[in-house]
Design an enzyme around this catalytic site. Structure first.
Site, PDB file in Angstrom:
ATOM      1  N   HIS A 217      -7.413 -25.679  23.622  1.00  0.00           N
ATOM      2  CA  HIS A 217      -7.842 -26.781  24.689  1.00  0.00           C
ATOM      3  C   HIS A 217      -6.414 -26.894  25.734  1.00  0.00           C
ATOM      4  O   HIS A 217      -6.246 -26.688  26.845  1.00  0.00           O
ATOM      5  CB  HIS A 217      -8.129 -28.054  24.063  1.00  0.00           C
ATOM      6  CG  HIS A 217      -8.843 -28.877  25.363  1.00  0.00           C
ATOM      7  ND1 HIS A 217     -10.067 -29.169  25.509  1.00  0.00           N
ATOM      8  CD2 HIS A 217      -8.233 -29.714  26.258  1.00  0.00           C
ATOM      9  CE1 HIS A 217     -10.061 -30.005  26.470  1.00  0.00           C
ATOM     10  NE2 HIS A 217      -9.121 -30.373  26.840  1.00  0.00           N
ATOM     11  N   GLU A 218      -5.366 -27.286  25.075  1.00  0.00           N
ATOM     12  CA  GLU A 218      -3.988 -27.686  25.859  1.00  0.00           C
ATOM     13  C   GLU A 218      -3.550 -26.386  26.338  1.00  0.00           C
ATOM     14  O   GLU A 218      -3.040 -26.427  27.591  1.00  0.00           O
ATOM     15  CB  GLU A 218      -3.232 -28.413  24.821  1.00  0.00           C
ATOM     16  CG  GLU A 218      -3.683 -29.650  24.497  1.00  0.00           C
ATOM     17  CD  GLU A 218      -4.271 -30.669  25.490  1.00  0.00           C
ATOM     18  OE1 GLU A 218      -3.697 -30.625  26.543  1.00  0.00           O
ATOM     19  OE2 GLU A 218      -5.533 -31.200  25.111  1.00  0.00           O
TER      20      GLU A 218
ATOM     21  N   HIS B 138      -5.241 -25.615  29.564  1.00  0.00           N
ATOM     22  CA  HIS B 138      -4.575 -26.422  30.544  1.00  0.00           C
ATOM     23  C   HIS B 138      -3.286 -25.970  31.025  1.00  0.00           C
ATOM     24  O   HIS B 138      -3.012 -25.915  32.440  1.00  0.00           O
ATOM     25  CB  HIS B 138      -4.270 -27.785  30.310  1.00  0.00           C
ATOM     26  CG  HIS B 138      -5.713 -28.682  29.939  1.00  0.00           C
ATOM     27  ND1 HIS B 138      -6.476 -28.845  30.759  1.00  0.00           N
ATOM     28  CD2 HIS B 138      -6.105 -29.605  29.042  1.00  0.00           C
ATOM     29  CE1 HIS B 138      -7.884 -29.371  30.248  1.00  0.00           C
ATOM     30  NE2 HIS B 138      -7.394 -30.143  29.284  1.00  0.00           N
TER      31      HIS B 138
END
Length: 104
Positions: A3-4, A7
């Site tokens: 997820h990170e 980003h």
């Protein structure tokens, strides 16, 4: 972790400012939820979050992205509107993958 990393990829490949631009934040959250595996139906089933199987991934990504956008005080009041506006374009964006990681 994935997820990170999504980003981080978004920040590196675009002139995105997710802390100050709510549309940018909505887009990167939609992409991270969609591509990270966090909306995998088995995970969501175990949490009791599945109401239907068809279209669950999109529902989950939208729900979770809205919660993330709501966490930003600048975006809180219109979080769902930002997610709805960015959803179609950002949900289809699978970069850096050539297709969604769960599709074979």
């Amino acid at each position: 972790m994935v997820h990170e990393l999504i980003h981080a990829i978004d920040l590196c490949r675009t002139k995105m400012d997710p802390l100050n631009n709510c549309m940018h934040m909505a887009c990167t959250e939609i992409r991270a939820e969609n591509l990270s595996g966090e909306c995998d139906w088995t995970r969501e089933f175990a949490k009791g979050k599945i109401s239907k199987f068809a279209g669950h991934g999109a529902e989950c990504a939208k729900r979770r992205a809205t919660l993330s956008v709501e966490a930003n005080p600048k975006c809180r009041d219109k979080a769902r509107e930002y997610v709805d506006a960015a959803f179609d374009r950002c949900y289809k964006d699978t970069f850096p993958f050539d297709r969604h990681p769960n599709l074979r």
